[in-house]
Design a protein around this motif. Structure first.
Motif, PDB file in Angstrom:
ATOM      1  N   GLU A 290      39.241  41.735  33.897  1.00  0.00           N
ATOM      2  CA  GLU A 290      40.494  41.419  33.904  1.00  0.00           C
ATOM      3  C   GLU A 290      41.171  42.129  35.020  1.00  0.00           C
ATOM      4  OE1 GLU A 290      41.518  43.484  30.397  1.00  0.00           O
ATOM      5  OE2 GLU A 290      41.053  42.035  28.870  1.00  0.00           O
ATOM      6  N   ASP A 291      40.731  41.673  36.059  1.00  0.00           N
ATOM      7  CA  ASP A 291      40.758  41.683  36.973  1.00  0.00           C
ATOM      8  C   ASP A 291      40.782  41.032  38.720  1.00  0.00           C
ATOM      9  OD1 ASP A 291      41.174  42.950  40.117  1.00  0.00           O
ATOM     10  OD2 ASP A 291      40.339  44.966  39.574  1.00  0.00           O
ATOM     11  N   ASN A 292      41.382  40.354  39.594  1.00  0.00           N
ATOM     12  CA  ASN A 292      40.389  39.076  40.655  1.00  0.00           C
ATOM     13  C   ASN A 292      40.879  39.408  41.399  1.00  0.00           C
ATOM     14  OD1 ASN A 292      44.049  38.965  40.172  1.00  0.00           O
ATOM     15  ND2 ASN A 292      44.253  36.649  40.274  1.00  0.00           N
TER      16      ASN A 292
ATOM     17  N   VAL B 112      35.112  27.315  39.242  1.00  0.00           N
ATOM     18  CA  VAL B 112      34.785  27.585  37.256  1.00  0.00           C
ATOM     19  C   VAL B 112      35.090  28.911  36.907  1.00  0.00           C
ATOM     20  CG1 VAL B 112      33.237  27.043  35.867  1.00  0.00           C
ATOM     21  CG2 VAL B 112      33.363  25.248  37.571  1.00  0.00           C
ATOM     22  N   ILE B 113      35.163  28.756  35.685  1.00  0.00           N
ATOM     23  CA  ILE B 113      35.781  30.823  35.655  1.00  0.00           C
ATOM     24  C   ILE B 113      35.617  30.930  33.754  1.00  0.00           C
ATOM     25  CG2 ILE B 113      38.115  31.869  35.318  1.00  0.00           C
ATOM     26  CD1 ILE B 113      38.011  31.399  38.095  1.00  0.00           C
ATOM     27  N   TYR B 114      34.241  31.554  33.852  1.00  0.00           N
ATOM     28  CA  TYR B 114      34.694  31.976  32.763  1.00  0.00           C
ATOM     29  C   TYR B 114      35.161  32.928  32.143  1.00  0.00           C
ATOM     30  CZ  TYR B 114      31.259  33.298  28.567  1.00  0.00           C
ATOM     31  OH  TYR B 114      30.674  34.273  27.211  1.00  0.00           O
ATOM     32  N   GLY B 115      36.495  32.125  31.427  1.00  0.00           N
ATOM     33  CA  GLY B 115      37.272  33.407  31.485  1.00  0.00           C
ATOM     34  C   GLY B 115      38.949  32.688  31.450  1.00  0.00           C
ATOM     35  N   TYR B 116      39.572  32.429  31.245  1.00  0.00           N
ATOM     36  CA  TYR B 116      41.420  31.718  31.745  1.00  0.00           C
ATOM     37  C   TYR B 116      41.607  32.403  32.757  1.00  0.00           C
ATOM     38  CZ  TYR B 116      40.223  32.000  26.407  1.00  0.00           C
ATOM     39  OH  TYR B 116      40.053  31.915  25.398  1.00  0.00           O
ATOM     40  N   ILE B 117      43.121  30.668  32.676  1.00  0.00           N
ATOM     41  CA  ILE B 117      43.708  30.625  34.045  1.00  0.00           C
ATOM     42  C   ILE B 117      45.757  30.215  34.044  1.00  0.00           C
ATOM     43  CG2 ILE B 117      41.561  30.493  35.350  1.00  0.00           C
ATOM     44  CD1 ILE B 117      43.180  27.233  34.914  1.00  0.00           C
ATOM     45  N   ARG B 118      46.512  30.588  34.602  1.00  0.00           N
ATOM     46  CA  ARG B 118      47.353  30.292  34.065  1.00  0.00           C
ATOM     47  C   ARG B 118      48.161  28.936  35.549  1.00  0.00           C
ATOM     48  NH1 ARG B 118      50.682  35.482  35.616  1.00  0.00           N
ATOM     49  NH2 ARG B 118      51.078  35.433  38.004  1.00  0.00           N
TER      50      ARG B 118
ATOM     51  N   ALA C 127      34.635  36.562  29.334  1.00  0.00           N
ATOM     52  CA  ALA C 127      35.839  35.752  28.287  1.00  0.00           C
ATOM     53  C   ALA C 127      36.822  36.311  28.017  1.00  0.00           C
ATOM     54  CB  ALA C 127      34.468  34.902  27.250  1.00  0.00           C
ATOM     55  N   SER C 128      36.963  37.047  28.622  1.00  0.00           N
ATOM     56  CA  SER C 128      38.398  37.688  28.217  1.00  0.00           C
ATOM     57  C   SER C 128      39.833  36.850  28.515  1.00  0.00           C
ATOM     58  CB  SER C 128      38.589  38.999  29.023  1.00  0.00           C
ATOM     59  OG  SER C 128      40.101  39.750  28.704  1.00  0.00           O
ATOM     60  N   SER C 129      40.433  36.811  26.646  1.00  0.00           N
ATOM     61  CA  SER C 129      41.825  35.579  26.862  1.00  0.00           C
ATOM     62  C   SER C 129      43.398  36.558  26.886  1.00  0.00           C
ATOM     63  CB  SER C 129      41.625  35.399  25.258  1.00  0.00           C
ATOM     64  OG  SER C 129      41.941  36.122  24.616  1.00  0.00           O
ATOM     65  N   ARG C 130      42.746  37.673  27.748  1.00  0.00           N
ATOM     66  CA  ARG C 130      43.839  39.096  27.745  1.00  0.00           C
ATOM     67  C   ARG C 130      44.742  38.377  29.234  1.00  0.00           C
ATOM     68  NH1 ARG C 130      42.711  44.752  26.140  1.00  0.00           N
ATOM     69  NH2 ARG C 130      42.069  44.800  28.122  1.00  0.00           N
TER      70      ARG C 130
ATOM     71  N   ILE D 163      37.469  28.339  30.644  1.00  0.00           N
ATOM     72  CA  ILE D 163      37.603  28.456  29.546  1.00  0.00           C
ATOM     73  C   ILE D 163      39.264  28.286  28.143  1.00  0.00           C
ATOM     74  CG2 ILE D 163      37.520  29.694  27.068  1.00  0.00           C
ATOM     75  CD1 ILE D 163      35.246  31.103  28.823  1.00  0.00           C
ATOM     76  N   GLY D 164      40.428  28.739  29.390  1.00  0.00           N
ATOM     77  CA  GLY D 164      41.166  27.992  28.076  1.00  0.00           C
ATOM     78  C   GLY D 164      42.651  28.604  29.917  1.00  0.00           C
ATOM     79  N   THR D 165      44.065  28.805  28.569  1.00  0.00           N
ATOM     80  CA  THR D 165      44.682  29.178  29.257  1.00  0.00           C
ATOM     81  C   THR D 165      45.263  30.796  28.421  1.00  0.00           C
ATOM     82  OG1 THR D 165      46.448  27.890  28.146  1.00  0.00           O
ATOM     83  CG2 THR D 165      45.139  26.922  30.473  1.00  0.00           C
TER      84      THR D 165
END
Length: 162
Positions: free
Chosen positions: A43-45, A91-97, A67-70, A112-114
């Motif tokens: 949760e910190d990029n 490649v992100i084992y997590g979420y993007i926007r 894999a945090s979706s928060r 994984i998702g958005t």
């Protein structure tokens, strides 16, 4: 460069690892590959942004975000930075926007998702350490190959020029 993960699996068998099929393509480039640089963050990029601000040299940034979706770990501004600095993919084992903008950028991007919420910037994260997710271990210096079928990891370059 033509990458075919099925062909790589056929030719190299158990010498390649195959990530579980949990990732979606978001960038304009759907076939990409290169030497791996790793980041582990939650949760910190901050570290993601720092690395994408450096010369990519055709490498692929692999991020274990737990894999945090928060919070999203990647957005259009960081992808634009990656494009201008010569990275091959992310490649992100997590979420993007910002996926509408990312879809128009010449970059391989998988996640994984958005989620629209951005991360907090705390300067946390670890760079160039082995990561374990999606059923495989990915180490700095490995090679990642991705296409519409999947993602494979090899300990050495398997495709010419990579």
């Amino acid at each position: 460069m033509t990458i075919s993960t099925p062909d790589l699996c056929d030719e190299y068998g158990d010498a390649v690892q195959v990530l579980e099929p949990i990732f979606n393509h978001y960038g304009q480039i759907r076939r990409f590959g290169g030497e791996v640089v790793t980041v582990k963050c939650f949760e910190d990029n901050s570290k993601v942004g720092e690395l994408l601000g450096t010369e990519g040299k055709g490498r692929v940034l692999v991020v274990d975000g737990g894999a945090s979706s928060r919070r999203s770990l990647l957005g259009d501004m960081l992808v634009a930075k990656a494009v201008s600095n010569g990275w091959s993919g992310i490649v992100i084992y997590g979420y993007i926007r910002d996926i509408e903008d990312i879809s128009e950028m010449e970059m391989g991007v998988m996640a994984i998702g958005t989620i629209p919420r951005k991360t907090e910037k705390r300067g946390e994260g670890q760079v160039n350490i082995p990561l374990h997710f999606a059923g495989v271990t990915i180490s700095p210096g490995d090679y990642l190959y991705a296409d519409g079928t999947g993602v494979v990891i090899a300990s050495e370059a398997l495709v010419g020029g990579l």
